[in-house]
Scaffold this active site. Structure first.
Site, PDB file in Angstrom:
ATOM      1  N   ASP A  30       9.098  11.457  -2.374  1.00  0.00           N
ATOM      2  CA  ASP A  30       7.740  10.992  -2.091  1.00  0.00           C
ATOM      3  C   ASP A  30       7.786   9.876  -1.055  1.00  0.00           C
ATOM      4  OD1 ASP A  30       5.099  10.172  -2.183  1.00  0.00           O
ATOM      5  OD2 ASP A  30       5.154   9.492  -4.275  1.00  0.00           O
ATOM      6  N   GLY A  31       7.144  10.138   0.096  1.00  0.00           N
ATOM      7  CA  GLY A  31       7.016   9.101   1.110  1.00  0.00           C
ATOM      8  C   GLY A  31       7.583   9.533   2.455  1.00  0.00           C
ATOM      9  N   GLY A  32       6.684   9.683   3.418  1.00  0.00           N
ATOM     10  CA  GLY A  32       7.129  10.029   4.768  1.00  0.00           C
ATOM     11  C   GLY A  32       7.644  11.438   4.914  1.00  0.00           C
TER      12      GLY A  32
ATOM     13  N   MET B 139       2.084   3.970 -10.602  1.00  0.00           N
ATOM     14  CA  MET B 139       2.688   2.768 -10.010  1.00  0.00           C
ATOM     15  C   MET B 139       1.991   1.572 -10.639  1.00  0.00           C
ATOM     16  SD  MET B 139       2.893   4.314  -6.207  1.00  0.00           S
ATOM     17  CE  MET B 139       1.761   5.610  -6.700  1.00  0.00           C
TER      18      MET B 139
ATOM     19  N   PHE C 208       1.430   2.602  -0.274  1.00  0.00           N
ATOM     20  CA  PHE C 208       0.550   3.087   0.798  1.00  0.00           C
ATOM     21  C   PHE C 208       1.035   4.430   1.328  1.00  0.00           C
ATOM     22  CE2 PHE C 208       0.678  -1.510   0.761  1.00  0.00           C
ATOM     23  CZ  PHE C 208      -0.663  -1.820   0.627  1.00  0.00           C
ATOM     24  N   GLY C 209       0.072   5.210   1.811  1.00  0.00           N
ATOM     25  CA  GLY C 209       0.416   6.442   2.508  1.00  0.00           C
ATOM     26  C   GLY C 209       0.764   6.132   3.954  1.00  0.00           C
ATOM     27  N   GLY C 210       1.311   7.118   4.637  1.00  0.00           N
ATOM     28  CA  GLY C 210       1.531   7.015   6.079  1.00  0.00           C
ATOM     29  C   GLY C 210       2.693   6.145   6.508  1.00  0.00           C
TER      30      GLY C 210
ATOM     31  N   MET D 121      11.551   7.611  -4.584  1.00  0.00           N
ATOM     32  CA  MET D 121      10.667   7.112  -3.525  1.00  0.00           C
ATOM     33  C   MET D 121      11.471   7.026  -2.232  1.00  0.00           C
ATOM     34  SD  MET D 121       7.696   6.846  -4.755  1.00  0.00           S
ATOM     35  CE  MET D 121       7.011   6.268  -3.197  1.00  0.00           C
TER      36      MET D 121
ATOM     37  N   MET E 127      -2.374   3.210  -8.787  1.00  0.00           N
ATOM     38  CA  MET E 127      -1.810   1.893  -8.428  1.00  0.00           C
ATOM     39  C   MET E 127      -2.665   0.784  -9.032  1.00  0.00           C
ATOM     40  SD  MET E 127      -0.956   2.523  -4.419  1.00  0.00           S
ATOM     41  CE  MET E 127      -0.310   4.092  -3.822  1.00  0.00           C
TER      42      MET E 127
ATOM     43  N   HIS F 162       1.474  10.069 -10.683  1.00  0.00           N
ATOM     44  CA  HIS F 162       2.497   9.072 -10.339  1.00  0.00           C
ATOM     45  C   HIS F 162       1.939   7.686 -10.647  1.00  0.00           C
ATOM     46  CE1 HIS F 162       5.000   7.207  -6.773  1.00  0.00           C
ATOM     47  NE2 HIS F 162       5.384   6.764  -7.949  1.00  0.00           N
TER      48      HIS F 162
ATOM     49  N   ASP G 121      -1.857   9.393  -7.107  1.00  0.00           N
ATOM     50  CA  ASP G 121      -1.198   8.088  -7.056  1.00  0.00           C
ATOM     51  C   ASP G 121      -2.060   7.028  -7.725  1.00  0.00           C
ATOM     52  OD1 ASP G 121       1.305   8.472  -5.478  1.00  0.00           O
ATOM     53  OD2 ASP G 121      -0.129   9.341  -4.061  1.00  0.00           O
TER      54      ASP G 121
ATOM     55  N   GLY H  30       1.412  13.380   1.771  1.00  0.00           N
ATOM     56  CA  GLY H  30       0.022  12.939   1.848  1.00  0.00           C
ATOM     57  C   GLY H  30      -0.519  13.003   3.256  1.00  0.00           C
ATOM     58  N   SER H  31      -0.146  12.002   4.076  1.00  0.00           N
ATOM     59  CA  SER H  31      -0.760  11.897   5.402  1.00  0.00           C
ATOM     60  C   SER H  31      -0.455  13.102   6.296  1.00  0.00           C
ATOM     61  CB  SER H  31      -0.306  10.603   6.083  1.00  0.00           C
ATOM     62  OG  SER H  31       1.095  10.503   6.079  1.00  0.00           O
TER      63      SER H  31
HETATM   64  C1  DX5 Z   1       3.020   5.998  -1.844  1.00  0.00           C
HETATM   65  C2  DX5 Z   1       2.624   7.172  -2.697  1.00  0.00           C
HETATM   66  C3  DX5 Z   1       2.725   8.472  -2.009  1.00  0.00           C
HETATM   67  C4  DX5 Z   1       1.907   8.605  -0.752  1.00  0.00           C
HETATM   68  C5  DX5 Z   1       2.737   9.370   0.212  1.00  0.00           C
HETATM   69  O1  DX5 Z   1       3.186   4.875  -2.627  1.00  0.00           O
HETATM   70  O2  DX5 Z   1       3.395   7.237  -3.859  1.00  0.00           O
HETATM   71  O3  DX5 Z   1       2.488   9.553  -2.895  1.00  0.00           O
HETATM   72  O4  DX5 Z   1       0.685   9.254  -0.910  1.00  0.00           O
HETATM   73  O5  DX5 Z   1       2.080   9.415   1.422  1.00  0.00           O
HETATM   74  P1  DX5 Z   1       2.784   9.926   2.740  1.00  0.00           P
HETATM   75  O6  DX5 Z   1       3.143  11.370   2.539  1.00  0.00           O
HETATM   76  O7  DX5 Z   1       1.725   9.723   3.789  1.00  0.00           O
HETATM   77  O8  DX5 Z   1       4.002   9.063   2.967  1.00  0.00           O
HETATM   78 ZN    ZN Z   2       3.207   9.099  -5.071  1.00  0.00          ZN
END
Ligand code: DX5
Ligand code: ZN
Length: 220
Positions: free
Chosen positions: A175-177, A70, A145-147, A139, A39, A68, A37, A197-198
């Site tokens: 991607d996400g949650g 961003m 952010f993760g988590g 998305m 950013m 990815h 990621d 991720g998390s």
């Molecule tokens: C968020 C990122 C994701 C992030 C996902 O902007 O693009 O790739 O790491 O993290 P989780 O799986 O914890 O939602």
């Molecule tokens: Zn990502």
């Protein structure tokens, strides 16, 4: 037989001070891509890594890198990320003024071209770039952010995206949650590449989480 699925662990939730050992804990036979990621503090509020770190990661793993971006105006950096060793480069439709040219450039540099949409961006943004895309990244949280918690309205968006893709050779990534507990519903909606991720990096041993995801999804 079920359709093939791919898992792309996001290093965003790994220990940034020990990336090499974090990566070494992932069994390459269980992992299809490694999600990185990038950013810029403009397109999203957070700042993470750049091409030099991607290059360093590429030198320590054979897992294809799923990068990815961003970042605003991603066309300025495509060459650098391609040279750094990216396998897939995904840009946000909201961030690229000349999205079609940007996707073309990614392919010209020998990478797979991905296009991503924020949760609130309609699928219409993809209509005229489907032939230029190898991957669509939906998305399922607002990026940065993760988590964060999965946004349930995205299940319908995934289904609508499957209909849009038709029989084109385009991978549909989410991607996400993404968690063991909801990955089946995402699969049933039509997603085939799962970034997580998390859920993975907060629950060692990592391979056990990935195995649990795979067991609810499909045979490898
Ligand atoms: C968020 C990122 C994701 C992030 C996902 O902007 O693009 O790739 O790491 O993290 P989780 O799986 O914890 O939602
Ligand atoms: Zn990502």
């Amino acid at each position: 037989m079920k359709a093939p699925c791919k898992i792309s662990p996001s290093l965003l939730s790994a220990d940034f001070a020990n990336l090499e050992s974090e990566m070494a804990q992932l069994d390459p036979s269980l992992v299809d891509y490694l999600h990185l990621d990038v950013m810029d503090g403009h397109f999203v509020p957070n700042i993470t890594i750049g091409p030099d770190v991607v290059k360093a990661i590429a030198s320590r793993t054979n897992i294809p890198l799923d990068v990815h971006l961003m970042i605003e105006n991603p066309e300025r950096y495509i060459k650098q990320f391609a040279d750094a060793g990216a396998h897939i480069i995904t840009v946000h439709a909201e961030a690229a003024t000349h999205l079609q040219r940007c996707l073309q450039q990614i392919r010209e540099f020998g990478c797979k071209a991905g296009v991503s949409l924020n949760p609130a961006t309609p699928l219409e943004a993809l209509h005229y770039v489907l032939e230029d895309s190898d991957l669509i990244l939906l998305m399922t949280v607002n990026p940065g952010f993760g988590g964060q918690k999965f946004i349930p309205q995205m299940l319908q968006k995934i289904k609508d995206c499957v209909a849009l893709i038709e029989n084109r050779n385009i991978e549909l990534e989410v991607d996400g949650g993404v968690k063991v507990s909801n990955i089946k519903s995402l699969y049933e909606a039509g997603a085939r590449v799962f970034v997580s991720g998390s859920e993975i990096f907060s629950n060692p041993p990592y391979n056990d989480v990935i195995r649990r995801m795979r067991s609810v999804l499909c045979d490898r």
